[in-house]
Design an enzyme around this catalytic site. Structure first.
Site, PDB file in Angstrom:
ATOM      1  NE  ARG A  21      -2.066  -1.373   3.507  1.00 45.68           N
ATOM      2  CZ  ARG A  21      -2.260  -0.856   4.721  1.00 45.68           C
ATOM      3  NH1 ARG A  21      -3.254  -0.038   4.952  1.00 45.68           N
ATOM      4  NH2 ARG A  21      -1.464  -1.175   5.722  1.00 45.68           N
ATOM      5  CG  ASN A  39      -3.987  -4.380   3.913  1.00 43.51           C
ATOM      6  OD1 ASN A  39      -3.465  -4.378   2.809  1.00 43.51           O
ATOM      7  ND2 ASN A  39      -3.283  -4.277   5.031  1.00 43.51           N
TER       8      ASN A  39
END
Length: 92
Positions: A21, A39
């Site tokens: 990320r 997530n």
């Protein structure tokens, strides 16, 4: 009418807990995109990016390109009109 689009990409593979990320946020920042990387409970990462279609397509290419942290097995994409309800690019 907005020239921007929204890319939603679901990234499958070993992409949680490896800086994926953070890496995605950096690439989105370089491309001046708005959105987030989040997530999901099933191990995927959802990437939502808004901006010019060319920039979103470049991000998608980077997600599939083999230089990401972790291991990307598959990226499923969906294109739609920009909702323009996101600012910046954040990790969720």
């Amino acid at each position: 009418m907005s020239p921007n689009v929204r890319l939603t990409a679901w990234v499958h593979g070993h992409v949680q807990g490896v800086g994926f990320r953070w890496w995605t946020r950096g690439r989105a920042f370089e491309l001046s995109l708005q959105g987030y990387a989040s997530n999901l409970r099933d191990g995927r990462v959802e990437v939502v990016a808004e901006g010019p279609r060319e920039s979103c397509a470049k991000l998608l290419e980077l997600l599939r390109g083999g230089t990401t942290p972790g291991r990307v097995d598959l990226v499923v994409e969906r294109w739609s009109d920009a909702k323009e309800n996101v600012t910046g690019f954040v990790e969720r």
